[in-house]
Design a protein around this motif. Structure first.
Motif, PDB file in Angstrom:
ATOM      1  N   ASN A 136       0.815  -1.205   0.000  1.00  0.00           N
ATOM      2  CA  ASN A 136       0.000   0.000   0.000  1.00  0.00           C
ATOM      3  C   ASN A 136       0.849   1.255   0.000  1.00  0.00           C
ATOM      4  O   ASN A 136       2.066   1.216   0.252  1.00  0.00           O
ATOM      5  N   CYS A 137       0.188   2.339  -0.259  1.00  0.00           N
ATOM      6  CA  CYS A 137       0.836   3.623  -0.434  1.00  0.00           C
ATOM      7  C   CYS A 137      -0.007   4.679   0.269  1.00  0.00           C
ATOM      8  O   CYS A 137      -1.236   4.705   0.096  1.00  0.00           O
ATOM      9  N   THR A 138       0.629   5.534   1.070  1.00  0.00           N
ATOM     10  CA  THR A 138      -0.121   6.565   1.782  1.00  0.00           C
ATOM     11  C   THR A 138       0.539   7.922   1.587  1.00  0.00           C
ATOM     12  O   THR A 138       1.746   8.021   1.361  1.00  0.00           O
ATOM     13  N   LEU A 156      -3.900  -8.809 -10.788  1.00  0.00           N
ATOM     14  CA  LEU A 156      -3.668  -7.585 -10.024  1.00  0.00           C
ATOM     15  C   LEU A 156      -4.981  -6.873  -9.745  1.00  0.00           C
ATOM     16  O   LEU A 156      -5.840  -6.772 -10.623  1.00  0.00           O
ATOM     17  N   THR A 157      -5.113  -6.385  -8.516  1.00  0.00           N
ATOM     18  CA  THR A 157      -6.262  -5.575  -8.129  1.00  0.00           C
ATOM     19  C   THR A 157      -5.754  -4.382  -7.346  1.00  0.00           C
ATOM     20  O   THR A 157      -4.907  -4.535  -6.458  1.00  0.00           O
ATOM     21  N   ALA A 158      -6.266  -3.202  -7.665  1.00  0.00           N
ATOM     22  CA  ALA A 158      -5.840  -1.995  -6.959  1.00  0.00           C
ATOM     23  C   ALA A 158      -7.060  -1.176  -6.598  1.00  0.00           C
ATOM     24  O   ALA A 158      -8.101  -1.244  -7.261  1.00  0.00           O
ATOM     25  N   ARG A 168      -8.710   9.685  -0.823  1.00  0.00           N
ATOM     26  CA  ARG A 168      -7.837  10.105  -1.931  1.00  0.00           C
ATOM     27  C   ARG A 168      -6.387  10.253  -1.497  1.00  0.00           C
ATOM     28  O   ARG A 168      -5.566  10.792  -2.239  1.00  0.00           O
ATOM     29  N   LYS A 169      -6.064   9.755  -0.296  1.00  0.00           N
ATOM     30  CA  LYS A 169      -4.700   9.864   0.207  1.00  0.00           C
ATOM     31  C   LYS A 169      -3.982   8.524   0.258  1.00  0.00           C
ATOM     32  O   LYS A 169      -2.864   8.448   0.763  1.00  0.00           O
ATOM     33  N   ASP A 170      -4.631   7.469  -0.240  1.00  0.00           N
ATOM     34  CA  ASP A 170      -3.968   6.178  -0.192  1.00  0.00           C
ATOM     35  C   ASP A 170      -4.476   5.250  -1.286  1.00  0.00           C
ATOM     36  O   ASP A 170      -5.528   5.483  -1.886  1.00  0.00           O
ATOM     37  N   SER A 171      -3.689   4.202  -1.522  1.00  0.00           N
ATOM     38  CA  SER A 171      -4.054   3.206  -2.523  1.00  0.00           C
ATOM     39  C   SER A 171      -3.373   1.900  -2.151  1.00  0.00           C
ATOM     40  O   SER A 171      -2.334   1.903  -1.485  1.00  0.00           O
ATOM     41  N   PHE A 172      -3.970   0.779  -2.555  1.00  0.00           N
ATOM     42  CA  PHE A 172      -3.298  -0.499  -2.347  1.00  0.00           C
ATOM     43  C   PHE A 172      -3.293  -1.299  -3.633  1.00  0.00           C
ATOM     44  O   PHE A 172      -4.116  -1.090  -4.530  1.00  0.00           O
ATOM     45  N   LEU A 173      -2.353  -2.226  -3.696  1.00  0.00           N
ATOM     46  CA  LEU A 173      -2.229  -3.149  -4.825  1.00  0.00           C
ATOM     47  C   LEU A 173      -2.147  -4.560  -4.276  1.00  0.00           C
ATOM     48  O   LEU A 173      -1.353  -4.827  -3.375  1.00  0.00           O
TER      49      LEU A 173
END
Lengths: 117, 114
Positions: free
Chosen positions: B22-24, B61-63, B69-74
């Motif tokens: 994940n990304c924050t 892959l699923t994201a 709007r401040k994070d995303s995961f893969l």
């Protein structure tokens, strides 16, 4: 996407010299970008190459050190000037898709691996 | 320059296992992108996300684009040896007119043992 090529793919240069990296795209694009990726690190934007005007540089990057040309909509060059070992990195060009860059998608070239001795 | 916080920094897994990264960020983004970089190559775009809450798949892959709007995961399901590489998230925000500027995450190194 777009087909993007870079020349050279790699080079070993002596400190104090300059190297010009070329980026060629197979179709016209409005926005082209240059990034630096230091060893083991992520990508950092150097500048946006604007066709027909001066490049827009990010904080920490200056035109004297990284002059950029953008003579047309399919080609750009980045020069790394007066190199030092700290300039050893992978230099990547990218293009925005759609052509106007509105969605934020960028596609990258294969990179130029530069080693400065 | 600014970078996004990406975790984990590295993962060493067995073939067939599922992977999640994940990304924050402290800032909001209009678009989230996930890239994979193989040694000696440029990053390749895997998935693009355009709306908060959006869930998008591309094969195994699923994201997802976080609601804030401040994070995303893969997620990568049933990993295979060719999944090996460095995965980067990137957030895009307006940057002078219609142009979007990308901010990259710190990267996740994935190693898959057959």
């Amino acid at each position: 996407s777009a087909v993007i090529s870079q020349k050279p793919s790699r080079d070993i240069c002596q400190r104090g010299t300059s190297l010009t990296i070329q980026c060629q795209v197979d179709s016209q694009v409005t926005m082209m970008f240059w990034y630096r990726q230091q060893p083991g690190q992520s990508l950092t934007l150097i500048a946006t190459a604007n066709q027909g005007s001066e490049a827009t540089y990010e904080s920490g990057f200056v035109i004297d050190k990284f002059p950029i040309s953008r003579p047309n909509l399919t080609f750009s060059t980045l020069t790394v000037s007066n190199m030092s070992p700290e300039d050893s990195s992978i230099y990547l060009c990218s293009v925005a898709r759609p052509a106007g860059g509105g969605n934020g998608e960028q596609y990258f070239g294969p990179g130029t691996r530069l080693t400065v001795t | 320059g600014q970078q996004l916080n990406q975790s984990p920094q590295s993962m060493f897994i067995q073939e067939g296992e599922d992977v999640s990264m994940n990304c924050t960020s402290s800032s909001i983004f209009n678009t989230w992108l996930w890239y994979k970089q193989d040694p000696g190559e440029g990053p390749v775009l895997l998935i693009a996300l355009y709306k908060a809450g959006e869930l998008t798949s591309n094969g195994r892959l699923t994201a997802q684009f976080g609601i804030t709007r401040k994070d995303s995961f893969l997620n990568i399901s049933a990993s295979i040896p060719s999944d090996v590489g460095i995965y980067f998230c990137a957030g895009a925000r307006p940057y002078g007119g219609a142009t979007n500027k990308l901010i990259f995450g710190t990267g996740t190194l994935l190693a898959v043992q057959p």
